[in-house]
Write a protein that holds these residues in place. Structure first.
Motif, PDB file in Angstrom:
ATOM      1  N   LEU A  99       0.844  -1.186   0.000  1.00 17.38           N
ATOM      2  CA  LEU A  99       0.000   0.000   0.000  1.00 17.38           C
ATOM      3  C   LEU A  99       0.886   1.245   0.000  1.00 17.38           C
ATOM      4  CD1 LEU A  99      -2.665  -0.971   2.688  1.00 17.38           C
ATOM      5  CD2 LEU A  99      -2.606  -1.538   0.254  1.00 17.38           C
ATOM      6  N   SER A 100       0.392   2.270  -0.658  1.00 22.58           N
ATOM      7  CA  SER A 100       1.089   3.558  -0.682  1.00 22.58           C
ATOM      8  C   SER A 100       0.122   4.651  -0.258  1.00 22.58           C
ATOM      9  CB  SER A 100       1.609   3.866  -2.090  1.00 22.58           C
ATOM     10  OG  SER A 100       2.524   2.896  -2.529  1.00 22.58           O
ATOM     11  N   CYS A 101       0.654   5.656   0.388  1.00 23.28           N
ATOM     12  CA  CYS A 101      -0.144   6.816   0.782  1.00 23.28           C
ATOM     13  C   CYS A 101       0.693   8.063   0.522  1.00 23.28           C
ATOM     14  CB  CYS A 101      -0.527   6.733   2.247  1.00 23.28           C
ATOM     15  SG  CYS A 101      -1.387   8.202   2.868  1.00 23.28           S
ATOM     16  N   VAL A 102       0.196   8.902  -0.361  1.00 21.66           N
ATOM     17  CA  VAL A 102       0.887  10.144  -0.687  1.00 21.66           C
ATOM     18  C   VAL A 102       0.182  11.292   0.007  1.00 21.66           C
ATOM     19  CG1 VAL A 102       1.639  11.670  -2.523  1.00 21.66           C
ATOM     20  CG2 VAL A 102       1.554   9.209  -2.922  1.00 21.66           C
ATOM     21  N   ALA A 103       0.958  12.078   0.742  1.00 24.57           N
ATOM     22  CA  ALA A 103       0.417  13.247   1.435  1.00 24.57           C
ATOM     23  C   ALA A 103       0.761  14.510   0.651  1.00 24.57           C
ATOM     24  CB  ALA A 103       0.996  13.325   2.842  1.00 24.57           C
ATOM     25  N   SER A 104      -0.124  15.492   0.717  1.00 27.57           N
ATOM     26  CA  SER A 104       0.106  16.748  -0.014  1.00 27.57           C
ATOM     27  C   SER A 104       1.108  17.646   0.691  1.00 27.57           C
ATOM     28  CB  SER A 104      -1.215  17.490  -0.199  1.00 27.57           C
ATOM     29  OG  SER A 104      -1.797  17.766   1.051  1.00 27.57           O
ATOM     30  N   ALA A 105       1.457  17.315   1.940  1.00 32.07           N
ATOM     31  CA  ALA A 105       2.445  18.074   2.698  1.00 32.07           C
ATOM     32  C   ALA A 105       3.049  17.150   3.749  1.00 32.07           C
ATOM     33  CB  ALA A 105       1.812  19.294   3.357  1.00 32.07           C
ATOM     34  N   SER A 106       4.169  17.576   4.294  1.00 37.44           N
ATOM     35  CA  SER A 106       4.802  16.740   5.312  1.00 37.44           C
ATOM     36  C   SER A 106       4.034  16.842   6.631  1.00 37.44           C
ATOM     37  CB  SER A 106       6.253  17.176   5.515  1.00 37.44           C
ATOM     38  OG  SER A 106       6.305  18.492   6.002  1.00 37.44           O
ATOM     39  N   THR A 107       4.063  15.777   7.382  1.00 42.86           N
ATOM     40  CA  THR A 107       3.398  15.734   8.683  1.00 42.86           C
ATOM     41  C   THR A 107       4.304  15.044   9.689  1.00 42.86           C
ATOM     42  OG1 THR A 107       2.313  13.617   8.251  1.00 42.86           O
ATOM     43  CG2 THR A 107       1.136  15.598   7.555  1.00 42.86           C
ATOM     44  N   ASN A 108       3.943  15.114  10.954  1.00 46.32           N
ATOM     45  CA  ASN A 108       4.816  14.570  11.993  1.00 46.32           C
ATOM     46  C   ASN A 108       4.751  13.058  12.096  1.00 46.32           C
ATOM     47  OD1 ASN A 108       2.248  14.376  13.051  1.00 46.32           O
ATOM     48  ND2 ASN A 108       2.777  15.185  15.051  1.00 46.32           N
ATOM     49  N   CYS A 109       3.665  12.480  11.622  1.00 48.42           N
ATOM     50  CA  CYS A 109       3.471  11.047  11.775  1.00 48.42           C
ATOM     51  C   CYS A 109       2.508  10.574  10.708  1.00 48.42           C
ATOM     52  CB  CYS A 109       2.886  10.743  13.161  1.00 48.42           C
ATOM     53  SG  CYS A 109       2.460   9.012  13.453  1.00 48.42           S
ATOM     54  N   MET A 110       2.774   9.405  10.179  1.00 46.09           N
ATOM     55  CA  MET A 110       1.842   8.782   9.252  1.00 46.09           C
ATOM     56  C   MET A 110       1.599   7.353   9.711  1.00 46.09           C
ATOM     57  SD  MET A 110       2.959  10.332   5.552  1.00 46.09           S
ATOM     58  CE  MET A 110       1.422   9.856   4.727  1.00 46.09           C
TER      59      MET A 110
END
Length: 121
Positions: free
Chosen positions: A20-31
């Motif tokens: 599975l892949s998850c692309v975020a539109s910005a960086s975050t502290n935790c995924m």
């Protein structure tokens, strides 16, 4: 606002693998990855904090699943090996935890739409 887009779900036989892949539109502290099977509560599967090497897993996937991240792409992956029928669920990506432990879904600010994983015996 951070948008999360998951991909990679599908149907496999027991013992198979998916990533599975998850692309975020910005960086975050935790995924993190959560999953929810029909009639069951959402449960934390795995998590990774930005800037840390430690990863976290629920007991039932320890040794079979691996979470990793590519900070340059704001992407988190979940490699799932030796899949079991009980892994069947909708898998959700979550990001930006405000407090608490990684498996506490109520403290994540952002969620993806989910990707279905179905494992047949």
């Amino acid at each position: 606002q951070v948008h999360l887009v998951e991909s990679g779900g599908g149907s496999v036989q027991a013992g198979g693998s998916l990533r599975l892949s998850c692309v975020a539109s910005a960086s975050t502290n935790c995924m993190a990855w959560f999953r929810q099977a029909p009639g069951k509560e959402r449960e934390g599967v795995a998590a990774i904090y930005r800037g840390r090497t430690s990863t976290y897993y629920t007991d039932s996937v320890q040794g079979r699943f691996t979470i990793s991240q590519d900070n340059a792409k704001n992407t988190v992956y979940l490699q799932m090996n030796n899949l079991r029928p009980e892994d069947t669920a909708m898998y959700y990506c979550a990001a930006d935890i405000t407090r608490g432990s990684w498996y506490m879904s109520q403290y994540y600010n952002y969620w993806g739409q989910g990707t279905q994983v179905t494992v047949s015996s």
